[in-house]
Design a protein around this motif. Structure first.
Motif: not given
Length: 216
Positions: A177-196
């Motif tokens: 559960v925590h792996y899925l939630a943290s990995t999703f947040t990591l990908v989302l954070n990268w996606w938003v940060d890079h104005d992808s």
């Protein structure tokens, strides 16, 4: 005893007890509607201010003035502006949960039902508005997103793991559960940060690729 229209007397329009019962039912639901309305006013006020200044610059008094809500009312519902922002995250995730969750997880990928709808929501919102969320607001958003997402998917994933055929892996449901939630947040954070400009479908595919080994 019957009404003139043939119904039981309990439900006659002129029956005082029936009228009182209907009033009690209406009054019981009124507080919930008032709470919902107040929370929406506050969330809308924060979003409106985020079009004008960064999250760090916004103070609670500005939110109250914009929403025309009293200070005591605000603190009845939220601890501070971070809690208000977190409430928006919670509302988003619960609306996604109600609209998109499958009735059962027939495959491992069905466990990830939340991913693409959230990417699509963020993508549409990001393209149609210029929210000045700032670094501090982004940290708050993603911290709460990870925690609330873990809470939302926890029961379902634990149940689905119990119902799946046993494999050689002895994977802790809590860890997954925590792996899925943290990995999703990591990908989302990268996606938003890079104005992808990466479309939601591709961001979703990237997340699924990263967590696929854990799901077997």
């Amino acid at each position: 005893m019957m009404c003139a229209n043939g119904q039981s007397a309990e439900f006659c329009p002129e029956n005082p007890s029936s009228t009182r019962k209907a009033m009690r039912l209406r009054n019981a639901s009124s507080p919930d509607r008032r709470i919902e309305k107040t929370r929406k006013l506050l969330h809308d006020a924060l979003l409106s201010l985020l079009h004008e200044k960064s999250y760090d610059e916004i103070v609670v008094k500005e939110i109250l003035d914009r929403a025309n809500v009293g200070r005591s009312t605000f603190y009845t519902h939220f601890r501070d502006k971070d809690d208000l922002l977190a409430g928006g995250v919670r509302d988003l995730l619960h609306s996604v949960h109600l609209a998109h969750r499958p009735s059962s997880a027939k495959t491992s990928e069905d466990m990830l039902w939340f991913s693409r709808p959230i990417f699509e929501h963020i993508y549409a919102h990001h393209r149609t508005s210029q929210l000045r969320i700032g670094r501090s607001g982004q940290i708050v958003l993603h911290q709460h997103l990870q925690r609330i997402l873990a809470e939302l998917i926890s029961t379902r994933i634990k149940r689905d793991l119990r119902n799946r055929p046993r494999s050689g892996k002895n994977l802790s449901p809590e860890l997954l559960v925590h792996y899925l939630a943290s990995t999703f947040t990591l990908v989302l954070n990268w996606w938003v940060d890079h104005d992808s400009t990466m479309p939601p479908a591709e961001a979703d595919a990237l997340f699924r690729f990263l967590v696929a080994p854990a799901l077997g």
